[in-house]
Design an enzyme around this catalytic site. Structure first.
Site, PDB file in Angstrom:
ATOM      1  N   THR A 149      11.924  -3.422   1.923  1.00 56.19           N
ATOM      2  CA  THR A 149      13.264  -3.989   1.797  1.00 56.19           C
ATOM      3  C   THR A 149      14.058  -3.274   0.714  1.00 56.19           C
ATOM      4  O   THR A 149      15.240  -2.943   0.893  1.00 56.19           O
ATOM      5  CB  THR A 149      13.169  -5.499   1.488  1.00 56.19           C
ATOM      6  OG1 THR A 149      12.488  -6.145   2.558  1.00 56.19           O
ATOM      7  CG2 THR A 149      14.548  -6.118   1.310  1.00 56.19           C
ATOM      8  N   SER A 150      13.388  -3.011  -0.399  1.00 55.70           N
ATOM      9  CA  SER A 150      14.091  -2.373  -1.520  1.00 55.70           C
ATOM     10  C   SER A 150      14.465  -0.932  -1.227  1.00 55.70           C
ATOM     11  O   SER A 150      15.355  -0.368  -1.860  1.00 55.70           O
ATOM     12  CB  SER A 150      13.232  -2.429  -2.792  1.00 55.70           C
ATOM     13  OG  SER A 150      12.341  -1.326  -2.865  1.00 55.70           O
TER      14      SER A 150
ATOM     15  N   GLY B 231       8.322  -5.984   4.445  1.00 54.99           N
ATOM     16  CA  GLY B 231       7.622  -5.908   3.161  1.00 54.99           C
ATOM     17  C   GLY B 231       8.611  -5.832   2.013  1.00 54.99           C
ATOM     18  O   GLY B 231       9.791  -5.528   2.193  1.00 54.99           O
ATOM     19  N   CYS B 232       8.104  -6.099   0.828  1.00 54.56           N
ATOM     20  CA  CYS B 232       8.980  -6.129  -0.347  1.00 54.56           C
ATOM     21  C   CYS B 232       9.467  -4.729  -0.705  1.00 54.56           C
ATOM     22  O   CYS B 232      10.671  -4.500  -0.843  1.00 54.56           O
ATOM     23  CB  CYS B 232       8.274  -6.800  -1.521  1.00 54.56           C
ATOM     24  SG  CYS B 232       6.643  -6.138  -1.902  1.00 54.56           S
ATOM     25  N   TYR B 233       8.549  -3.781  -0.847  1.00 58.34           N
ATOM     26  CA  TYR B 233       8.977  -2.407  -1.135  1.00 58.34           C
ATOM     27  C   TYR B 233       9.882  -1.870  -0.027  1.00 58.34           C
ATOM     28  O   TYR B 233      10.924  -1.270  -0.305  1.00 58.34           O
ATOM     29  CB  TYR B 233       7.766  -1.493  -1.312  1.00 58.34           C
ATOM     30  CG  TYR B 233       7.025  -1.624  -2.622  1.00 58.34           C
ATOM     31  CD1 TYR B 233       7.666  -1.443  -3.841  1.00 58.34           C
ATOM     32  CD2 TYR B 233       5.660  -1.901  -2.641  1.00 58.34           C
ATOM     33  CE1 TYR B 233       6.959  -1.546  -5.048  1.00 58.34           C
ATOM     34  CE2 TYR B 233       4.954  -2.002  -3.838  1.00 58.34           C
ATOM     35  CZ  TYR B 233       5.611  -1.819  -5.039  1.00 58.34           C
ATOM     36  OH  TYR B 233       4.917  -1.906  -6.218  1.00 58.34           O
TER      37      TYR B 233
END
Lengths: 342, 342, 342, 342
Positions: free
Chosen positions: B157-158, B153-155
């Site tokens: 990964t961050s 997921g994007c979050y």
């Protein structure tokens, strides 16, 4: 009707100054007598700097010293940078004006803390002692009588209104508080600077001043008063790609035995009768757009396990500057607090 | 030169699908064979949905089932919602295609956790066990051999790229971690919804999904692997008024006896040879604009007292979706990881 | 494979320079040998100025004169302001480099017109005569052989691509043309200036340079070539609150006996085989977002009574600057025009 | 003080309705008695729809028919779509209420023109004849006595205020007028629609409704009145990535023997005593930010050769809707025109 209160505004050419002029134009009992600028700025009509004010206010902005010599006022608003404010305030006080200062010069009670964080000598220790911290909803009694009012910083306002009642009521622990704040670009002021160009701010987002922002000691000072003991926080400001508004996401821990009901009770005790603080309640969302251009502070909160998240939203130029200043003025001069602010 | 790898993309009409098509257009060893949409969407050229792709890719998007029956591919990217992905993956795997899935369907190893947070029965438990979590910089070895890859997921990964090395190296405490994340609006997808209208998002900012966002168990799963013990976090997503990008501000505590040098060492060990992770170092600022439209993850950190603040920035649609997927593809098929991504 | 073409970029620290570096990083047959800045700028890595380039290009930017003395290049791109460009070009040409200039210094064929509009003496009349105006789709033949290429301005590109074929084919009248153009803020460059601050540009919109913008004579020069007689236009640029992109809305009148079909035919003749010009057709909408970050020019048109409205969209930094420059480079050196640009 | 004028607002849940509620909250002589919504909308407090209004107005919005039966009002504002307005107006008029309608239903005097452009039968021809077109600065005399007021459209207001005086004075030719208008996204209303999502509008710009926008006949009707003969225009609206504001760039030709001084004289005659129209003069720039959230219309103009360019700026929701409606209300009820609007 009584004659209007005569008002002077120093530092009128900044964004907070402009917003203050707009608000006062709606005030039925106050009239602007002079507008002043800082050293080196040109003498020109305020509507040259801010064409949006044409028709609303067309006074010419002159040098602060010139204005002080020329006109007596009942109240002076200082929308000046720190240092500049404390250079002007004593003269105004001596003339009998009540002073509402937007800078940090009179906010920090411990002069050593001020001098360390602002890296400058305090030049008006004489008046510092009588300054009242103008967080309206918490210090109304003192504000009524204040001669010298230190208008709170924008980030501190967004942090103190949600946190102070919880610390005062012992609902949250005073340790481990994290304040993650995000502000619109008008918070950085009107000066041209490469990192604040449209192309640099738009479509971007960043933290800045990590562990080093000057609003930290101001927040800690007032939270310590509320908690009755020293409070240390972690505070991280961020730059949002929008004009105005601050949203703070605040992380804390419940005190032993406390829960969501205690938070609700603390807020009811603090704000049930406050027009400008809207407690949206448990699991309520607050958003910058709901407070932009207004003097409201919206508060919502969430509880899970022992963790508490509180979010608050204000307009940095209104409740975080000009609006709170006018609310303070209304308190000081006995007007309805909402006058000019709705 | 070898014939290009044949690629199919299901869910091509979302923002991640579009970005993937753009990236593959630059890839010298891959060619798109089919584009498919979900049920109920019209059959039309992808450049009707995304006029920006005209000339780059003018394939007609057909129903996923039709495409599966018609064309064999070497690799399929599934840019579909959860549930839809696990309905399609088994058939593709059976055809011998290697599958790169953008949804959450194969990310959560504990099926009970998946079913609780996503409120749905898992319909492909058979393949779940062989799925590899595609955080490229941490699982490269497994990714090489993966048949079924769960693209992060994007979050997550961050959050994972900055946190995992610090937990793994024991530099920070595994308790009390707060992840305050802010994402651009493309993260919410392409469907019309009142709260995502321009006038509602622009000039505003808010938290959402407080204590309840579905990326939380995914982050906790992977941080627990890194720490070697269960990690619980507080995670708060926010909606930024911009197109693309995530900035996460992460709060943690140093482990006893550890300091900034240990953070530096952990990052050097993890990322010194990684092209797409740029550790900017102590007191370094990261900004969304530095990573927008790129596959980079930028990381900066700050230490004060025992507190650590790490900020990370990625593009949610690239390193947080299509770019990381293509990087995974490059690893899986033995290409230079940067191919198509610079 | 042949060794890559050696490239130098003067004026690398502006937005067009940055975009050019990014594009060349994708080019398989070109390599940057040096980056140079203007007088007074510091010598530092380009990734200090533009952290987004870290890993992509980490060359140190030195003074232009230093670079010229040190390295021979095959091609030099000058992303410098006017005046600065013509001070550097002669030396590069003397060294045998082919020069692609982004400024106006070699665009205006009539030196008197140049000197009047730019209020400066032309200091390189010797080379002016050999300069080729680099509107790729119209001057490809000459561009192939050019030693000195004048890369078109951003507004002119957005106006000439839609208008030139119509004037050349006699489909519209050459009188009464109005070009109402709107550009994103990156068009104004990277220098700090009060009117370009985020707070001033965001949530606002204005016309500027009315009847006086320097791109007017450039547009008129090239439309006159296309029409075969002097063309005078009205041109009004505006500032959009966005990063990149120009949309021009162009008003003209049909020539007697002409209609929508003739417009279609003129565009087919001009652009049927052009990859980077996408004629969307009658009643088609073009939008900045469809061309942002790309080298495309999109064109749509409308006819009603005898009136014609053509809208065109480009990215001011790509097709309007760095992209068109690289397309010109590809033409000059015999590469596929799309190399590095898709 | 006299009891406040009793006001009802139908269509309160749109952006114009919200702005009207905010403005009336500042009006000393008007009080809102009811808020109504269209068919199918839920009955809930207006502050549920618009949390920004909490504390300012917490009335519950009920069905229009219910409200009409329940409460008599002195004035009703209809912020409804066309068709819905003319279904409600007759009943209100019959009750003796003075009606201020935001829709197009009573703006077009020629019912055939209305029915053609709006593709609907007019259902209240009986009242159409008595409707007054509420362009305050031009029809003040009729407005004073109006029972049924047709509040002008946003684009028409931005075009008519700058153009009407010039046509009336014969300073510009009545042929060949081009109006290139750009509006913020709130002009499209509050309904969810894919092309109006944040990600689609932000960082983009486009023309729409070319040669077909419904405001064209309204502009032509009023310009024809001013010119004393039929005026046809070319009108092109565009969508700006910002919240509020319209800037129109208007192209015209000087009438024979006329010049910049005649323009100045025409504007002085028309607007010298008008508070809400600020003529900035020759070569003056107008900007959306100077009028946003205000009831002002700013006008600047440029002359070169025989060509005239006039630029005007208004807030589409204030001077283009709710603000002009309240100004009309003030005229109709004999209040200071600025009441509630500064």
């Amino acid at each position: 009707m009584a004659p209007p209160i005569r008002i002077g505004i120093a530092g009128a050419t900044g964004y907070a100054g402009r917003d203050l002029i707009r608000l006062i134009a709606r005030h039925r009992h106050a009239g602007i007598v002079w507008l002043a600028h800082g050293p080196g700025e040109p003498d020109e009509p305020i509507s040259t700097t801010f064409p949006e004010l044409a028709g609303i206010c067309d006074l010419t902005v002159l040098d602060t010293a010139v204005m002080l010599a020329k006109h007596k006022v009942d109240a002076a608003f200082l929308a000046l940078p720190h240092r500049a404010a404390m250079a002007v305030a004593p003269g105004l006080l001596a003339q009998g004006a009540r002073v509402i200062d937007f800078s940090a010069d009179y906010r920090i009670r411990d002069v050593a803390v001020y001098e360390k964080w602002y890296d400058v000598q305090h030049t008006d220790r004489a008046n510092l002692g009588q300054a009242v911290y103008g967080l309206c909803e918490r210090y109304r009694g003192q504000i009524r009588k204040a001669k010298l009012l230190a208008n709170p910083g924008c980030y501190p306002t967004s942090a103190l209104l949600p946190l102070a009642p919880l610390l005062e009521a012992g609902v949250i622990r005073h340790e481990g508080i994290v304040i993650d704040s995000k502000s619109g670009a008008s918070g950085a002021g009107r000066k041209a600077a490469a990192p604040l160009m449209f192309v640099e701010v738009n479509e971007s987002f960043k933290a800045y001043g990590v562990f080093s922002h000057r609003h930290q000691p101001e927040i800690e000072q007032e939270l310590s008063v509320a908690a009755g003991k020293p409070v240390e926080i972690v505070f991280t400001p961020h730059l949002l790609p929008l004009q105005r508004g601050i949203l703070s996401t605040i992380y804390a821990s419940l005190a032993p035995g406390k829960g969501a009901d205690d938070i609700a009770a603390a807020y009811t005790a603090a704000y049930a009768n406050e027009f400008f603080v809207r407690v949206k309640g448990l699991k309520a969302t607050v958003e910058v757009k709901h407070v932009a251009t207004t003097n409201f502070c919206d508060i919502g909160y969430f509880v899970s396990g022992g963790r508490v998240i509180v979010t608050s939203a204000i307009d940095n130029l209104v409740k975080g500057a000009a609006g709170q200043a006018l609310q303070n003025f209304n308190i000081m001069f006995g007007f309805d607090e909402k006058e000019g602010l709705v």
